[in-house]
Every structure is written in structure tokens, then in C-alpha cells.
Design a protein around this motif. Structure first.
Motif, PDB file in Angstrom:
ATOM      1  N   VAL A 183     -26.025  31.656  57.979  1.00  0.00           N
ATOM      2  CA  VAL A 183     -25.797  30.409  58.714  1.00  0.00           C
ATOM      3  C   VAL A 183     -27.061  29.577  58.579  1.00  0.00           C
ATOM      4  O   VAL A 183     -28.122  29.949  59.092  1.00  0.00           O
ATOM      5  N   PHE A 184     -26.942  28.439  57.879  1.00  0.00           N
ATOM      6  CA  PHE A 184     -28.116  27.648  57.507  1.00  0.00           C
ATOM      7  C   PHE A 184     -27.955  26.231  58.040  1.00  0.00           C
ATOM      8  O   PHE A 184     -27.002  25.534  57.694  1.00  0.00           O
ATOM      9  N   GLY A 185     -28.888  25.812  58.887  1.00  0.00           N
ATOM     10  CA  GLY A 185     -28.815  24.484  59.472  1.00  0.00           C
ATOM     11  C   GLY A 185     -29.841  23.512  58.946  1.00  0.00           C
ATOM     12  O   GLY A 185     -29.799  22.325  59.282  1.00  0.00           O
ATOM     13  N   ALA A 186     -30.768  23.963  58.109  1.00  0.00           N
ATOM     14  CA  ALA A 186     -31.820  23.096  57.588  1.00  0.00           C
ATOM     15  C   ALA A 186     -31.369  22.435  56.287  1.00  0.00           C
ATOM     16  O   ALA A 186     -30.354  22.800  55.689  1.00  0.00           O
ATOM     17  N   LEU A 187     -32.144  21.459  55.852  1.00  0.00           N
ATOM     18  CA  LEU A 187     -31.884  20.764  54.591  1.00  0.00           C
ATOM     19  C   LEU A 187     -32.910  21.100  53.530  1.00  0.00           C
ATOM     20  O   LEU A 187     -32.883  20.531  52.439  1.00  0.00           O
ATOM     21  N   MET A 188     -33.820  22.021  53.835  1.00  0.00           N
ATOM     22  CA  MET A 188     -34.832  22.440  52.880  1.00  0.00           C
ATOM     23  C   MET A 188     -35.198  23.885  53.163  1.00  0.00           C
ATOM     24  O   MET A 188     -34.929  24.414  54.243  1.00  0.00           O
ATOM     25  N   SER A 189     -35.808  24.523  52.166  1.00  0.00           N
ATOM     26  CA  SER A 189     -36.208  25.922  52.279  1.00  0.00           C
ATOM     27  C   SER A 189     -37.663  26.062  51.887  1.00  0.00           C
ATOM     28  O   SER A 189     -38.096  25.541  50.844  1.00  0.00           O
ATOM     29  N   ASN A 190     -38.431  26.756  52.722  1.00  0.00           N
ATOM     30  CA  ASN A 190     -39.858  26.981  52.486  1.00  0.00           C
ATOM     31  C   ASN A 190     -40.026  28.342  51.821  1.00  0.00           C
ATOM     32  O   ASN A 190     -40.207  29.359  52.482  1.00  0.00           O
ATOM     33  N   LEU A 214     -24.644  23.970  58.511  1.00  0.00           N
ATOM     34  CA  LEU A 214     -24.410  23.170  59.714  1.00  0.00           C
ATOM     35  C   LEU A 214     -24.871  21.733  59.544  1.00  0.00           C
ATOM     36  O   LEU A 214     -24.758  20.945  60.488  1.00  0.00           O
ATOM     37  N   ALA A 215     -25.392  21.400  58.375  1.00  0.00           N
ATOM     38  CA  ALA A 215     -25.812  20.021  58.091  1.00  0.00           C
ATOM     39  C   ALA A 215     -25.105  19.583  56.810  1.00  0.00           C
ATOM     40  O   ALA A 215     -23.946  19.913  56.592  1.00  0.00           O
ATOM     41  N   ALA A 216     -25.792  18.847  55.960  1.00  0.00           N
ATOM     42  CA  ALA A 216     -25.203  18.414  54.697  1.00  0.00           C
ATOM     43  C   ALA A 216     -25.275  19.541  53.671  1.00  0.00           C
ATOM     44  O   ALA A 216     -25.946  20.558  53.864  1.00  0.00           O
ATOM     45  N   GLU A 217     -24.569  19.339  52.572  1.00  0.00           N
ATOM     46  CA  GLU A 217     -24.561  20.345  51.513  1.00  0.00           C
ATOM     47  C   GLU A 217     -25.897  20.359  50.786  1.00  0.00           C
ATOM     48  O   GLU A 217     -26.464  19.313  50.470  1.00  0.00           O
TER      49      GLU A 217
END
Length: 407
Positions: A183-190, A214-217
Motif C-alpha cells: 500500500v503506497f501513498g507517496a509519489l516518490m521513493s527514497n 493511494l495517490a496518482a499512478e
């Protein structure tokens, strides 16, 4: 442009309007009161009951009998970064996710009693193992309750979460399915390294990844799901609202089909691939004892429990892997509840004009939706239809006919 001219934004060029000039988001609510119509007697009961029945049957989908793995190992990866503090889901994304995850854990072990689950949390660029791979649902629910009291912070790292999930699943047997539900709600990955290396490891270990955004693709999420699922594109979804998010989670309750490459490899061999024998134990239960003894799972003194048939160690609950001899301990009902996924009950056909009561519960079908079993042709109400497909996984009419034949 003259001062008397009125400026009209070009919304049609942006694709925001339909052919009639109205906004597209208004189509769903355009004259919604026309859905509810009165019957010949002036009553709204049939229309209202029809809307309720449609909502109840929303989860019932046609499923073909395919090769599925009923012994599942699933790692639930939850995003706890700052992006989960948004309020587009009430009260926030994070609390809505925890509530839905608690329901998912309960339903997961109800539908897959001989499977195991682990929970990993992403925050501050790290992946933290919150609940280890275990088959006890209460342990996971307690850990989710503790997680609910924590706060979101930092950024999420897809690579660290998938690396930890890969390590957990690589220790499981080959005959078990290896799945990751993220389940991923962010738009970037660190990420500390190129994530392509992690994707390659997942493909090698036959780990299937499904992501619910939970946000954009996000492009990298699409790439991860496509490569780990043999090119299939039905493993990455974006939740539109809370209800849609719960529906996407419930879709993961059904075991996934076996990988295509495994099936093709088995067909290409000259001789049939030998089946893997899985050793399981069916322990005896001791309800009451005169003296308390030490259980091997929690190291506490109890007067009741289950005794492993191989090493005679006592455990508190089933199913469970014996802490002493590592034998899988289950009950016969657990196998039966997991077996129904291989031969799913097909959806009933909606019909009308049936005058007799429901075959299952004998309730009157007046002003109610009616559903006919395609095999036994008995008529049921919507409540029996939903109960058969979601809980019983068998048709009561078919079972009665089979019993009559045997007698």
C-alpha cells in the motif's frame, strides 16, 4: 480582446467536458433521482431493495477453476511516510489504511487458514518489520493496533521494503506462493541503490508483487508489478476512495494463479513433474488438565492446548508451525476452507417471477431480488446468495441433491 468580451476557458480542449458541454464528473450524478422509480402500487420498496441487493452482490465475481496455491506467504507492506497524513481519506490516509488492513488480516486468515502473513512498515527511508511471518491473526491485529498509535514521518523507500520482503519470503518452501501486497501513498521513493537490482531478485525468487496506490499512478510501481507478474498488468491499482480501497484489498483474499512459466516448464518435460508432499500434523486437543504445563509457543503455563503428534510439544492455537520440530500443525477444517479456492462457486443468475419462498431460508421473495443456481436451479434470496459465495462456498440446493442421491 475587447473589454466587453467574456473570457471562457477552453475546458473542452482539455478533455474536462463531454459531448453535451457538461463536466465529466457530473455524469455520475446527472438526474440520479431517476434511478428510483415507483412500482404500479406507488411503492418505492422494490427499487430500494434492488439498490441494496446490488451493493451486497458487488464482491461476487465469476472465477474459473485454475491452478492456485492454497498455502500462501504474504508480506503486507504499509506506507507510513508523510504522504499518508493527507486527508483525502478520512480521517487520514494512514488511519484509513490501518483500519482497512485490520479487516483484511481477519478476512485473509478466514479464507486462507493455512497461510502466513507478515507486516512491514515504510517510514524515514527505512523498512521496519512490525509483525513477523506467522499464521496467528491475533498477533498481527495486536501489532496493527500498536502501529495505529504511531506517527507518520519521513519518506518511503520501495527498494528497502521489497528487499526486506524478499528476505522473508526467500526462507519459505518452494511449494508455497510468495506474494507482496504493498500500500503506497507517496509519489516518490527514497532508494539507496538502483531498484532494478531488487526487481531482478524478486523475479528470480518468484515473488509476485501487487501494489495499491493511494495517490496518482507512479511509473516505477507499474514496472515492478509488470515484471514480477510475468507481464500481467492487473496487479497495480489506484484507490479512488475508502470503499474502493477496501474492495481492492478484498480482491487479494483469493489465492493468485500459479506462475505461467512454472506451468509451461511442467508441460515441456517428457515426464510429469512429481507432486511435492507436504508433511502436516493433526494434533489432539486437551481441553482441561489437572495440572498446568508449559506451552512451546508462548512459554507460559496453561491447562489446555494442542499436542504435536511428532514431538508431543504443546501449542495454544492452530494453525501453527511447531516451535520444536517445525511440523505444520492444522485441523481438517483448515484444509477444507482453503480447498474451496480451487473449485469456486459460480455466480447465480438473477431471475424474476418466482412465487415460492427462498429455498435456503424460506423468506418471502416478494419485492426482493431472486437468484437461481445454474446447477440445481433452486431460487435463493440475495442474503443466501452472498452467504453461499463469501462464507459457505457451496450451494445448499446442490448439497441437498447430493445427499438425496447418496441416501
Amino acid at each position: 480582446m475587447d473589454s466587453d468580451d467574456e473570457y471562457v476557458p477552453n475546458t473542452r480542449a482539455r478533455g474536462l467536458t463531454n459531448a453535451e458541454g457538461a463536466y465529466r464528473w457530473e455524469d455520475e450524478y446527472h438526474r440520479s433521482w431517476d434511478v428510483v422509480q415507483e412500482d404500479s402500487g406507488g411503492s418505492l420498496a422494490p427499487a430500494v431493495n434492488g439498490i441494496i441487493d446490488t451493493a451486497k452482490r458487488r464482491k461476487i465475481k465469476p472465477m474459473a477453476p485454475v491452478h492456485r496455491g492454497i498455502i500462501r506467504n504474504l508480506v503486507l507492506v504499509l506506507d507510513a511516510s508523510l504522504a499518508m497524513s493527507d486527508t483525502d481519506m478520512r480521517p487520514t490516509r494512514f488511519y484509513s489504511m490501518i483500519s482497512s488492513a485490520s479487516v483484511f488480516v481477519t478476512d485473509f486468515f478466514s479464507q486462507n487458514p493455512i497461510s502466513q502473513l507478515a507486516i512491514v512498515v515504510l517510514r524515514d527511508g527505512l523498512a521496519v518489520l512490525t509483525s513477523k511471518l506467522d499464521g496467528n491473526p491475533q498477533t498481527h491485529l495486536d501489532n496493527l493496533a500498536q502501529l495505529r498509535k504511531s506517527q507518520v514521518s519521513g519518506q518511503a523507500s520501495l527498494q528497502n521494503g521489497l528487499e526486506l520482503a524478499n528476505v522473508l519470503l526467500s526462507q519459505t518452501p518452494q511449494y508455497n506462493t510468495r506474494e507482496v501486497l504493498l500500500v503506497f501513498g507517496a509519489l516518490m521513493s527514497n532508494d539507496p541503490k538502483p531498484i532494478s537490482q531488487t526487481i531482478h531478485k524478486l523475479v528470480e525468487n518468484k515473488v509476485r508483487v501487487k501494489i495499491i496506490g493511494l495517490a496518482a499512478e507512479v511509473a516505477i510501481c507499474r514496472q515492478i508489478c509488470t515484471q514480477t507478474n510475468m507481464g500481467e498488468s492487473n496487479s497495480y491499482f489506484i484507490a479512488l476512495n475508502e470503499q474502493h480501497f477496501q474492495t481492492l484489498l478484498s480482491d487479494s483474499l483469493t489465492p493468485i494463479p500459479v506462475l505461467k512459466e512454472r506451468e509451461s516448464a511442467a508441460k515441456s518435460t517428457d515426464s510429469a513433474e512429481p507432486a511435492t508432499a507436504v508433511r502436516m500434523g493433526f494434533p489432539k486437543r486437551q481441553l482441561h488438565s489437572m495440572s498446568a504445563s508449559l506451552c512451546a509457543c508462548h512459554q507460559t503455563l496453561t491447562k489446555q492446548g494442542f499436542f504435536c503428534p511428532q514431538c508431543k510439544a504443546k501449542v495454544c492455537t492452530l494453525p501453527m508451525t511447531c516451535p520444536v520440530c517445525a511440523l505444520t500443525l492444522i485441523m481438517s477444517t483448515h484444509l477444507a476452507r482453503g480447498y474451496h479456492h480451487l473449485f469456486p462457486l459460480q455466480p447465480f443468475n438473477q431471475t424474476q417471477g418466482y412465487k415460492n419462498p427462498c429455498f435456503g431460508c424460506s423468506v418471502s421473495l416478494a419485492n426482493r431480488s431472486q437468484f437461481e443456481c445454474p446447477k440445481c436451479h433452486n431460487i435463493f434470496c440475495v442474503d443466501c446468495d452472498v452467504f453461499f459465495h463469501e462464507n459457505l462456498h457451496n450451494c445448499a440446493g446442490c448439497e441437498v441433491q447430493n445427499t438425496d442421491v447418496q441416501v
